[in-house]
Write an enzyme that holds these catalytic residues in place. Structure first.
Site, mmCIF file in Angstrom:
data_model
loop_
_atom_site.group_PDB
_atom_site.id
_atom_site.type_symbol
_atom_site.label_atom_id
_atom_site.label_comp_id
_atom_site.label_asym_id
_atom_site.label_seq_id
_atom_site.Cartn_x
_atom_site.Cartn_y
_atom_site.Cartn_z
ATOM 1 N N GLU A 285 -2.802 -5.888 11.257
ATOM 2 C CA GLU A 285 -2.415 -7.059 10.465
ATOM 3 C C GLU A 285 -2.139 -8.234 11.397
ATOM 4 O O GLU A 285 -1.033 -8.353 11.941
ATOM 5 C CB GLU A 285 -1.144 -6.759 9.664
ATOM 6 C CG GLU A 285 -1.289 -5.615 8.694
ATOM 7 C CD GLU A 285 -0.320 -5.744 7.527
ATOM 8 O OE1 GLU A 285 -0.790 -5.736 6.392
ATOM 9 O OE2 GLU A 285 0.889 -5.894 7.762
ATOM 10 N N GLY B 163 0.118 -13.582 4.425
ATOM 11 C CA GLY B 163 0.721 -14.482 3.446
ATOM 12 C C GLY B 163 0.351 -15.943 3.649
ATOM 13 O O GLY B 163 0.975 -16.829 3.080
ATOM 14 N N ASN C 174 1.547 -3.249 -0.319
ATOM 15 C CA ASN C 174 2.891 -3.419 0.247
ATOM 16 C C ASN C 174 3.584 -4.465 -0.615
ATOM 17 O O ASN C 174 3.304 -5.655 -0.507
ATOM 18 C CB ASN C 174 2.784 -3.880 1.702
ATOM 19 C CG ASN C 174 4.149 -4.158 2.310
ATOM 20 O OD1 ASN C 174 5.181 -3.913 1.687
ATOM 21 N ND2 ASN C 174 4.144 -4.680 3.527
ATOM 22 N N SER D 175 -3.808 -11.526 3.923
ATOM 23 C CA SER D 175 -4.501 -12.347 2.931
ATOM 24 C C SER D 175 -5.791 -11.706 2.427
ATOM 25 O O SER D 175 -6.768 -12.418 2.140
ATOM 26 C CB SER D 175 -4.767 -13.754 3.494
ATOM 27 O OG SER D 175 -3.531 -14.385 3.799
ATOM 28 N N LYS E 260 6.549 -5.426 -0.532
ATOM 29 C CA LYS E 260 7.594 -6.162 0.189
ATOM 30 C C LYS E 260 8.849 -6.251 -0.684
ATOM 31 O O LYS E 260 9.133 -5.321 -1.433
ATOM 32 C CB LYS E 260 7.079 -7.534 0.646
ATOM 33 C CG LYS E 260 5.767 -7.389 1.432
ATOM 34 C CD LYS E 260 5.327 -8.613 2.156
ATOM 35 C CE LYS E 260 4.025 -8.342 2.909
ATOM 36 N NZ LYS E 260 3.559 -9.451 3.693
ATOM 37 N N GLU F 85 6.858 -8.121 9.853
ATOM 38 C CA GLU F 85 8.082 -8.745 9.313
ATOM 39 C C GLU F 85 9.315 -7.970 9.768
ATOM 40 O O GLU F 85 10.373 -8.561 10.011
ATOM 41 C CB GLU F 85 7.986 -8.823 7.780
ATOM 42 C CG GLU F 85 7.003 -9.910 7.366
ATOM 43 C CD GLU F 85 6.297 -9.676 6.041
ATOM 44 O OE1 GLU F 85 6.748 -8.830 5.245
ATOM 45 O OE2 GLU F 85 5.274 -10.351 5.811
ATOM 46 N N HIS G 239 5.870 -2.905 10.438
ATOM 47 C CA HIS G 239 5.330 -4.140 9.872
ATOM 48 C C HIS G 239 5.842 -5.324 10.692
ATOM 49 O O HIS G 239 6.993 -5.328 11.130
ATOM 50 C CB HIS G 239 5.732 -4.276 8.405
ATOM 51 C CG HIS G 239 4.963 -5.346 7.709
ATOM 52 N ND1 HIS G 239 5.275 -6.677 7.851
ATOM 53 C CD2 HIS G 239 3.875 -5.288 6.907
ATOM 54 C CE1 HIS G 239 4.402 -7.386 7.158
ATOM 55 N NE2 HIS G 239 3.542 -6.577 6.576
HETATM 56 P P1 13P Z 1 -0.608 -10.545 2.333
HETATM 57 O O1 13P Z 1 -1.730 -9.706 1.735
HETATM 58 O O2 13P Z 1 0.303 -11.107 1.279
HETATM 59 O O3 13P Z 1 -1.120 -11.548 3.304
HETATM 60 O O4 13P Z 1 0.309 -9.528 3.155
HETATM 61 C C1 13P Z 1 -0.285 -8.649 4.040
HETATM 62 C C2 13P Z 1 0.739 -7.693 4.494
HETATM 63 O O5 13P Z 1 1.649 -8.056 5.211
HETATM 64 C C3 13P Z 1 0.637 -6.318 4.017
HETATM 65 O O6 13P Z 1 1.517 -5.496 4.688
#
Ligand code: 13P
Length: 252
Positions: free
Chosen positions: A169, A175, A9, A215, A11, A99, A97
C-alpha cells in the site's frame, strides 16, 4: 496456485448496526454475484467482529480485525489480543497498516510480536508495507519496502511465511484518489516476489498472495488486477459500499 484475495479495510467507520448491515449486504451480493475463485475478507472494527461473524457465511466472506495487541494477555488496558480476535471466529488480522505505523508508532519490533501471536493463534496476517511520498519521489521505494519486510516477516520460517498475505500500500495512494499506475504496482509486486524468492525460494514466492491497496476502486481494479504479480486488493473507502466492493471482487 496462489489465491486471489479481495479484502476490505473498514478502518474506523460504521457503528455496530451499520457494520452488520454492510456485512450482510456484502455476504448477500457475494452469494449472488461473487466470483467463486476469489477469497473475500472484511476487516471490521474489533467491536463488530462477533456480530459480523454471526451474521454472514464466513466460508463465503472471511472476517478480519484491523490490528491486535503485541502481548498475549495481561495488564494492557484497552488492548485486544490475538486470542480474543480468534475467539470471535474471525480468521484474519490486518497488521502493519501505514496508519498504525504513522499515527500509533508501530515499529518493526512491535509488528514482529504481533505477527508471532497472530500465527500462534491460527490467524492469517494480512501484512501491510508501503512507502511514503518522499521515498517514492527519491526513487528508493524498492529498498524501503523490502527493508520493511526484512525487518519483520522475512525472519519467519518458510512454513510460517507461507501463511501470510502481503498487502503493498503506497502511502501516497491511500485515501487520496491517486492510485499507483498499473506499471508502478506490477513493478513493486514483482520486486517483492523476487525478494521473497531470494530470501526463501521460488516456490514460496509463487505461493504468496500480494495485494495492492491505495485508492483501488471499481474503475481501476480491473487494470490493476490484470498484472501477473497483483493477486487482489486491500480496499479502504470502496469496501464500505457492497455494490462497489462486489465490482472490485469481480474485477478479475
Ligand atoms: P483506500 O482504498 O481508501 O485508499 O484505502 C486503502 C487502504 O488503506 C486499505 O487498507
Amino acid at each position: 496456485m496462489r489465491k486471489k484475495v479481495v479484502a476490505g479495510n473498514w478502518k474506523c467507520n460504521t457503528t455496530l448496526q451499520e457494520g452488520v448491515e454492510l456485512a450482510k449486504a456484502v455476504d448477500k451480493i457475494v452469494a449472488e454475484k461473487g466470483a467463486s475463485d476469489v477469497v473475500v475478507v472484511m476487516g471490521t472494527p474489533f467491536t463488530h467482529l462477533t456480530k459480523v461473524v454471526e451474521s454472514v457465511n464466513t466460508k463465503r466472506v472471511g472476517v478480519s480485525s484491523q490490528n491486535c495487541a503485541a502481548e498475549a494477555k495481561g495488564a494492557f488496558t484497552g488492548e485486544v489480543s490475538a486470542a480474543m480476535v480468534k475467539s470471535t471466529g474471525a480468521e484474519y488480522v490486518i497488521l502493519g497498516h501505514s496508519e498504525r505505523r504513522e499515527y500509533y508508532g508501530e515499529t518493526s519490533e512491535t509488528l514482529n510480536k504481533k505477527v508471532a501471536l497472530t500465527l500462534e493463534n491460527g490467524l492469517t496476517p494480512i501484512y501491510c508495507c508501503g512507502e511514503p511520498l518522499e521515498i517514492r519521489e527519491a526513487g528508493t521505494q524498492k529498498e524501503y519496502v523490502i527493508n520493511q519486510l526484512k525487518e519483520t516477516i522475512f525472519s519467519l520460517s518458510a512454513d510460517d511465511f507461507k501463511k501470510i498475505i502481503i498487502a503493498y500500500e503506497p502511502i501516497w495512494a491511500i485515501g487520496t484518489g491517486k492510485t499507483a499506475t498499473t506499471e508502478q504496482a506490477q513493478e513493486m509486486h514483482k520486486d517483492i516476489r523476487d525478494a521473497i524468492a531470494a530470501q526463501f525460494d521460488a516456490a514460496v514466492a509463487d505461493e504468496i498472495s500480494i495485494l495492492y491497496g491505495g485508492s483501488c476502486n471499481p474503475k481501476n481494479a480491473n487494470e490493476l488486477f490484470a498484472n501477473p504479480d497483483v493477486d487482489g486488493g486491500l480496499i479502504g473507502g470502496a469496501s464500505l459500499k457492497a455494490e462497489d466492493f462486489i465490482e472490485i471482487i469481480n474485477a478479475y
